[in-house]
Write an enzyme that holds these catalytic residues in place. Sequence first.
Site, PDB file in Angstrom:
ATOM      1  N   ARG A  70      -6.064  15.117   3.301  1.00 24.82           N
ATOM      2  CA  ARG A  70      -7.271  14.404   2.911  1.00 24.82           C
ATOM      3  C   ARG A  70      -7.891  13.794   4.167  1.00 24.82           C
ATOM      4  O   ARG A  70      -7.181  13.360   5.071  1.00 24.82           O
ATOM      5  CB  ARG A  70      -6.935  13.270   1.931  1.00 24.82           C
ATOM      6  CG  ARG A  70      -6.597  13.747   0.541  1.00 24.82           C
ATOM      7  CD  ARG A  70      -6.437  12.588  -0.432  1.00 24.82           C
ATOM      8  NE  ARG A  70      -5.274  11.771  -0.151  1.00 24.82           N
ATOM      9  CZ  ARG A  70      -5.297  10.578   0.421  1.00 24.82           C
ATOM     10  NH1 ARG A  70      -6.440  10.021   0.794  1.00 24.82           N
ATOM     11  NH2 ARG A  70      -4.193   9.900   0.638  1.00 24.82           N
ATOM     12  N   TYR A 211      -8.568  21.831   1.548  1.00 24.50           N
ATOM     13  CA  TYR A 211      -7.220  21.289   1.353  1.00 24.50           C
ATOM     14  C   TYR A 211      -7.144  20.197   0.277  1.00 24.50           C
ATOM     15  O   TYR A 211      -7.950  19.261   0.257  1.00 24.50           O
ATOM     16  CB  TYR A 211      -6.682  20.705   2.670  1.00 24.50           C
ATOM     17  CG  TYR A 211      -5.161  20.741   2.741  1.00 24.50           C
ATOM     18  CD1 TYR A 211      -4.509  21.855   3.248  1.00 24.50           C
ATOM     19  CD2 TYR A 211      -4.386  19.694   2.268  1.00 24.50           C
ATOM     20  CE1 TYR A 211      -3.120  21.910   3.294  1.00 24.50           C
ATOM     21  CE2 TYR A 211      -3.002  19.737   2.310  1.00 24.50           C
ATOM     22  CZ  TYR A 211      -2.373  20.852   2.830  1.00 24.50           C
ATOM     23  OH  TYR A 211      -1.002  20.904   2.869  1.00 24.50           O
ATOM     24  N   LYS A 220      -8.157  13.315  -6.786  1.00 26.75           N
ATOM     25  CA  LYS A 220      -8.514  11.997  -6.259  1.00 26.75           C
ATOM     26  C   LYS A 220      -9.990  11.681  -6.523  1.00 26.75           C
ATOM     27  O   LYS A 220     -10.352  10.550  -6.813  1.00 26.75           O
ATOM     28  CB  LYS A 220      -8.238  11.940  -4.763  1.00 26.75           C
ATOM     29  CG  LYS A 220      -6.805  12.283  -4.377  1.00 26.75           C
ATOM     30  CD  LYS A 220      -5.821  11.319  -4.944  1.00 26.75           C
ATOM     31  CE  LYS A 220      -4.423  11.572  -4.403  1.00 26.75           C
ATOM     32  NZ  LYS A 220      -3.438  10.650  -4.981  1.00 26.75           N
ATOM     33  N   HIS A 240      -3.644   4.831  -9.480  1.00 29.01           N
ATOM     34  CA  HIS A 240      -2.847   5.736  -8.649  1.00 29.01           C
ATOM     35  C   HIS A 240      -1.370   5.466  -8.958  1.00 29.01           C
ATOM     36  O   HIS A 240      -0.659   4.852  -8.164  1.00 29.01           O
ATOM     37  CB  HIS A 240      -3.173   5.445  -7.177  1.00 29.01           C
ATOM     38  CG  HIS A 240      -2.597   6.407  -6.195  1.00 29.01           C
ATOM     39  ND1 HIS A 240      -2.354   6.083  -4.894  1.00 29.01           N
ATOM     40  CD2 HIS A 240      -2.202   7.693  -6.323  1.00 29.01           C
ATOM     41  CE1 HIS A 240      -1.847   7.124  -4.255  1.00 29.01           C
ATOM     42  NE2 HIS A 240      -1.740   8.114  -5.103  1.00 29.01           N
ATOM     43  N   SER A 262       1.119   6.622  -0.545  1.00 33.71           N
ATOM     44  CA  SER A 262       1.701   7.920  -0.213  1.00 33.71           C
ATOM     45  C   SER A 262       2.970   7.702   0.624  1.00 33.71           C
ATOM     46  O   SER A 262       3.064   6.728   1.376  1.00 33.71           O
ATOM     47  CB  SER A 262       0.707   8.756   0.606  1.00 33.71           C
ATOM     48  OG  SER A 262      -0.540   8.752  -0.032  1.00 33.71           O
ATOM     49  N   CYS A 264       6.086   6.974  -0.256  1.00 32.97           N
ATOM     50  CA  CYS A 264       7.019   5.920  -0.653  1.00 32.97           C
ATOM     51  C   CYS A 264       7.927   6.397  -1.777  1.00 32.97           C
ATOM     52  O   CYS A 264       8.531   5.586  -2.492  1.00 32.97           O
ATOM     53  CB  CYS A 264       6.267   4.677  -1.099  1.00 32.97           C
ATOM     54  SG  CYS A 264       5.442   3.836   0.254  1.00 32.97           S
ATOM     55  N   ASP A 287       1.266  10.924 -10.182  1.00 33.39           N
ATOM     56  CA  ASP A 287       0.205  10.517  -9.260  1.00 33.39           C
ATOM     57  C   ASP A 287      -0.908   9.688  -9.904  1.00 33.39           C
ATOM     58  O   ASP A 287      -1.376   8.738  -9.301  1.00 33.39           O
ATOM     59  CB  ASP A 287      -0.406  11.761  -8.607  1.00 33.39           C
ATOM     60  CG  ASP A 287      -1.179  11.450  -7.344  1.00 33.39           C
ATOM     61  OD1 ASP A 287      -0.761  10.548  -6.598  1.00 33.39           O
ATOM     62  OD2 ASP A 287      -2.218  12.098  -7.100  1.00 33.39           O
ATOM     63  N   ARG A 379       2.617  21.186   1.121  1.00 31.24           N
ATOM     64  CA  ARG A 379       2.578  20.813  -0.296  1.00 31.24           C
ATOM     65  C   ARG A 379       3.118  21.904  -1.203  1.00 31.24           C
ATOM     66  O   ARG A 379       3.083  23.086  -0.863  1.00 31.24           O
ATOM     67  CB  ARG A 379       1.127  20.556  -0.698  1.00 31.24           C
ATOM     68  CG  ARG A 379       0.489  19.356   0.004  1.00 31.24           C
ATOM     69  CD  ARG A 379       0.951  18.078  -0.608  1.00 31.24           C
ATOM     70  NE  ARG A 379       0.379  16.905   0.047  1.00 31.24           N
ATOM     71  CZ  ARG A 379       0.183  15.746  -0.586  1.00 31.24           C
ATOM     72  NH1 ARG A 379       0.490  15.601  -1.849  1.00 31.24           N
ATOM     73  NH2 ARG A 379      -0.292  14.714   0.070  1.00 31.24           N
TER      74      ARG A 379
HETATM   75  C1  OXD Z   1      -1.788  11.081  -1.918  1.00 31.75           C
HETATM   76  C2  OXD Z   1      -1.516  12.287  -2.704  1.00 31.75           C
HETATM   77  O1  OXD Z   1      -2.082  11.201  -0.725  1.00 31.75           O
HETATM   78  O2  OXD Z   1      -1.147  12.139  -3.872  1.00 31.75           O
HETATM   79  O3  OXD Z   1      -1.710   9.989  -2.464  1.00 31.75           O
HETATM   80  O4  OXD Z   1      -1.678  13.390  -2.191  1.00 31.75           O
HETATM   81 MN    MN Z   2      -1.370  10.182  -4.579  1.00 34.61          MN
END
Ligand code: OXD
Ligand code: MN
Length: 597
Positions: A70, A211, A220, A240, A262, A264, A287, A379
């Site tokens: 991102r 991506y 998102k 989130h 992200s 964690c 997510d 990913r």
């Molecule tokens: C993030 C994802 O970056 O879920 O939070 O990809």
């Molecule tokens: Mn996320």
Amino acid sequence: MADVCRHEGLKSWVAEVAAMCRPDRTHWCDGSKGEYDLLMAQMVEAGAAVPLEKRPNCFLFRSDPTDVARVEARTYLSTASPEDAGPTNNWIDPAELKRTMTALYDGCMSGRTMYVIPFSMGPIGSPLAKIGVQITDSPYAVVNMHIMTRVGSKVLEELGSGGEFIPCLHSVGAPLAPGEADVPWPCAPMEEKYISHFPEENLIWSYGSGYGGNALLGKKCLSLRIASSIARREGWMAEHMLILRLTNPEGRQYHIAGAFPSACGKTNLAMIRPTIPGWKAETIGDDICWMKVRPDGRLHAINPETGFFGVAPGTSHASNPVATEMLMEDTIFTNCALTGDGDVWWEDMDGPPPDHAIDWKGKDWTPDSAVPAAHPNARFTAPASRCPTEIHDWDDPEGVPIDILIFGGRRSSVIPLVYESFDWDHGVFMGASASSEATAAILDKVSPVRRDPFAMQPFCGYNMGDYFQHWFEMGDRLGDKAPRIFYVNWFRKGEDGRWLWPGFGENSRVLKWMCDRVDGKVGARETAIGLMPEEGGIDLSGLSMPVGDMEELLRVDVEGWRGEIPDTERHFSQFGSHFTDRLRAQVAGIRKRLGLD
Ligand code: OXD
Ligand code: MN
């Protein structure tokens, strides 16, 4: 498919986009397996995808090396007034941004097919769901959307002739001149990438990247940025968060939603295998969580997605056995390494590294190479139906009633393993001041801490000061039916730099404490920062831990907490006149409890 569409508004938007982007052809997606297989076969043929011999119906893609994540710096929230975007978002005036992007979109799909993807976030027809339509020139985005959302004719039926949909326009920004050969991963240079949101008209325009969250616009862009702004207007919450169901040995169910930045361990926690005997966990989402107050007065949640778009490196039998099993079939891998026997590999997978592999850039790799074989943000895209712990009734349009909300982050010091809020308002303070370290470096006492309120810093679709206020108002509506709020930190280290808590499946012990708190089965001690487990409150049976570690994990480091306050206040000060008095009262409260005032 175009003839299944009875929606004149949608048809004319598709026609307008086609006139602007000038693709060679238009394809309306029906979401079928045949469509998925055909697109995959075409991408294999074109050299964009590699079928994996070791994993049935799995494919590997390698992105352009400049298009790997991102792009927060190129993500925009475009509202009439910059104040409505607030200090956590990049802002450009809508007219100016549309002018710039229209010039980029002009003819940008030439030589390509334009796909029209009708999709539903949430079970089709659910009172909690929203419909979007993504237009894209990326077949990679189409196959990923097939996995991550509900795509196809049923969505058009639900839309009827006048239903509401969120238009999501996407182009990789790489037009082809007549006869020009395509590259495996077309995209535009960084300075031409724009991931733009126009929340005042529920519109998404994305250009230049293929991506993840930049290109799979249901995720998102729609489910967090646009949805959070709709949710504020309509009185619900788009968060989130992972969603998890725990069942205790007596069969009582608890539903938990948790917000973590992200990296964690969010996906790992969503797929936890409890180590405490008799407890069972089921995955609902990893997510995104949409929550609404339902007629029973409780907060009900759905996961609007249908798949997992997770970070591959670090995923192993030890960290996430459920994902390891899930990824054996029907999965798209992006930017992982390819082994000689037709499998994928990434750093911290089980077993020794292969002697030789092809890295994510397509180059030869050996364990002696100085670079990782998989990109750190490599990913997997896997269907939820393949997740062995996915709940069977997860398509229930009513969603699940949430008992527990968790916030957390990665902190090597100061923040204890777990504490509970005194009440909802204090819980909002915990979410608003949540923080995480960028990396887990050795003895990282000095590592930078980033405030990531509610793990929504990059995803809140309006002024975050107003978002805090929205949380307070939701609490007012919920009253005594509000979920309990906890904060966790699995990552605290000892003086010697060792992780103090074993993590992974053992986290179920902490979750059990929360469930017992909900049922009033265990007490808590009141401290300056919140309610904490009493000695023996967390069930450690069968777990051997070095003497003193548990005391340290649950110690309130008053000096450390005092040191947190100036940074928290600095973070809050950016919201200026949008900062709510109720949060100000919380800051005053903790200052007093810590003896600062
Ligand atoms: C993030 C994802 O970056 O879920 O939070 O990809
Ligand atoms: Mn996320």
